[in-house]
Design a protein around this motif. Structure first.
Motif, mmCIF file in Angstrom:
data_model
loop_
_atom_site.group_PDB
_atom_site.id
_atom_site.type_symbol
_atom_site.label_atom_id
_atom_site.label_comp_id
_atom_site.label_asym_id
_atom_site.label_seq_id
_atom_site.Cartn_x
_atom_site.Cartn_y
_atom_site.Cartn_z
ATOM 1 N N SER A 46 -15.821 -28.806 0.234
ATOM 2 C CA SER A 46 -16.274 -27.586 -0.496
ATOM 3 C C SER A 46 -15.627 -27.530 -1.946
ATOM 4 C CB SER A 46 -16.148 -26.434 0.224
ATOM 5 O OG SER A 46 -14.998 -26.043 0.429
ATOM 6 N N LYS A 90 -11.139 -21.154 -1.932
ATOM 7 C CA LYS A 90 -12.065 -21.055 -2.988
ATOM 8 C C LYS A 90 -11.858 -20.934 -4.259
ATOM 9 C CE LYS A 90 -15.171 -21.698 0.599
ATOM 10 N NZ LYS A 90 -15.825 -22.930 0.614
ATOM 11 N N GLY A 126 -17.002 -22.622 -3.956
ATOM 12 C CA GLY A 126 -16.334 -23.852 -3.859
ATOM 13 C C GLY A 126 -16.839 -24.633 -5.325
ATOM 14 N N ASN A 131 -22.290 -28.171 -1.432
ATOM 15 C CA ASN A 131 -21.892 -28.228 0.136
ATOM 16 C C ASN A 131 -20.770 -27.253 0.076
ATOM 17 O OD1 ASN A 131 -21.410 -28.705 2.767
ATOM 18 N ND2 ASN A 131 -20.789 -30.943 2.336
ATOM 19 N N SER A 132 -20.788 -26.174 0.161
ATOM 20 C CA SER A 132 -19.987 -24.915 0.366
ATOM 21 C C SER A 132 -20.622 -23.865 0.658
ATOM 22 C CB SER A 132 -19.138 -24.663 -1.047
ATOM 23 O OG SER A 132 -18.328 -23.608 -0.969
ATOM 24 N N ASP A 134 -19.812 -19.951 0.592
ATOM 25 C CA ASP A 134 -18.902 -18.890 -0.465
ATOM 26 C C ASP A 134 -19.532 -18.059 -0.625
ATOM 27 O OD1 ASP A 134 -20.865 -19.964 -2.463
ATOM 28 O OD2 ASP A 134 -19.659 -21.656 -2.631
#
Length: 168
Positions: A46, A90, A126, A131-132, A134
């Motif tokens: 992330s 993050k 991220g 691919n995060s 958040d």
């Protein structure tokens, strides 16, 4: 030859000294990790390319947590609102009052949404937004869930050094 009572009194004194030493170390570590700084472990994709997906050990500080609100671009350690045992790392994208426009799920489509970050909250995301999990998934984070601000990468050694706030 020493009497048995002198043996036990010496053993007792040594045990007390050792116990006091251990208590001092515990107090030092407790104050340091709860009020000054702590080590955080980040892994997963992330925060790529800022952090390695194979794992990073980071130094985070707690001093400004109480005296200063996070700024845009800061990398923060947060207590997960979905699972309190997790502490994801993050980047702060928006602070209270900011209008944030973001793509809801960039893997599926380009549908976007705009929100205003509420008072007392930050919007985190991220660096690798494909691919995060958040704030796009769980909303803005209250200041109370921010555990600290990341200052340094400690591991891997080849990338040892400060992590400066940037907006990606």
């Amino acid at each position: 030859m020493a009497s048995p009572s002198s043996f036990w009194s010496k053993a007792f004194r040594d045990a007390i000294k050792s116990g006091v030493f251990i208590a001092k170390i515990y107090c030092f570590l407790h104050v340091t990790t709860n009020h000054l700084g702590f080590m955080a472990y980040a892994y997963g994709p992330s925060m790529t390319p800022t952090l390695h997906s194979s794992g990073n050990v980071l130094l985070a500080e707690r001093i400004t947590k109480r005296s200063q609100k996070p700024s845009r671009g800061d990398i923060v350690v947060i207590r997960s609102s979905e699972n309190p045992n997790k502490t994801p790392i993050k980047r702060v994208i928006g602070i209270e009052g900011d209008r944030i426009s973001f793509v809801i799920d960039p893997r599926k489509n380009d549908q976007s949404e705009t929100i205003v970050v509420p008072k007392g909250h930050v919007f985190v995301q991220g660096d690798y937004m494909h691919n995060s999990r958040d704030s796009r998934n769980f909303g803005p984070i209250p200041y109370g869930l921010i555990q600290g601000r990341v200052l340094w990468r400690v591991w891997p050694f080849q990338d040892f050094g400060p992590l400066k706030p940037t907006l990606t």
